[in-house]
Motif scaffolding. Structure first.
Motif, mmCIF file in Angstrom:
data_model
loop_
_atom_site.group_PDB
_atom_site.id
_atom_site.type_symbol
_atom_site.label_atom_id
_atom_site.label_comp_id
_atom_site.label_asym_id
_atom_site.label_seq_id
_atom_site.Cartn_x
_atom_site.Cartn_y
_atom_site.Cartn_z
ATOM 1 N N GLY A 40 71.462 -6.867 -21.675
ATOM 2 C CA GLY A 40 70.278 -6.975 -22.372
ATOM 3 C C GLY A 40 69.581 -5.187 -22.871
ATOM 4 O O GLY A 40 69.388 -4.991 -24.191
ATOM 5 N N ILE B 208 67.630 -12.009 -25.401
ATOM 6 C CA ILE B 208 68.739 -11.402 -24.654
ATOM 7 C C ILE B 208 68.300 -9.895 -24.078
ATOM 8 O O ILE B 208 68.571 -9.389 -23.106
ATOM 9 C CB ILE B 208 69.964 -11.192 -25.608
ATOM 10 N N GLU B 209 67.654 -9.289 -24.960
ATOM 11 C CA GLU B 209 67.074 -7.610 -24.674
ATOM 12 C C GLU B 209 66.090 -7.849 -23.662
ATOM 13 O O GLU B 209 66.216 -6.864 -22.744
ATOM 14 C CB GLU B 209 66.779 -7.321 -25.897
#
Length: 81
Positions: free
Chosen positions: A6, A37-38
């Motif tokens: 991420g 996700i990050e």
């Protein structure tokens, strides 16, 4: 996948000067998913997502995943800088 993926996605996205929304649109995923996700809230373990994000960010899937990881399709264009 390791937990740093991420952070790599975010670093590449910022390096390419893409907004979260623009990057998600290029990859064909919801921007909320890219945000998760990050932040490490959503695992980036689908090969199709890795390939789509790598293509959107113009990096190899291996660079994005941080490990040897062949692309899902060999007919995808290779982007070199």
């Amino acid at each position: 996948m390791d937990s740093g993926i991420g952070a790599r996605v975010r670093a590449f996205r910022q390096w390419r000067r893409l907004s979260l929304r623009a990057c998600a649109e290029l990859a064909g995923i919801p921007h909320s998913t890219l945000s998760d996700i990050e932040l490490g809230k959503y695992p980036l373990d689908r090969k199709s997502h890795i390939d789509a994000l790598a293509l959107a960010l113009r990096v190899s899937p291996t660079e994005l995943a941080g490990q040897p990881y062949p692309p899902a399709r060999e007919d995808l264009p290779r982007i070199t800088d």
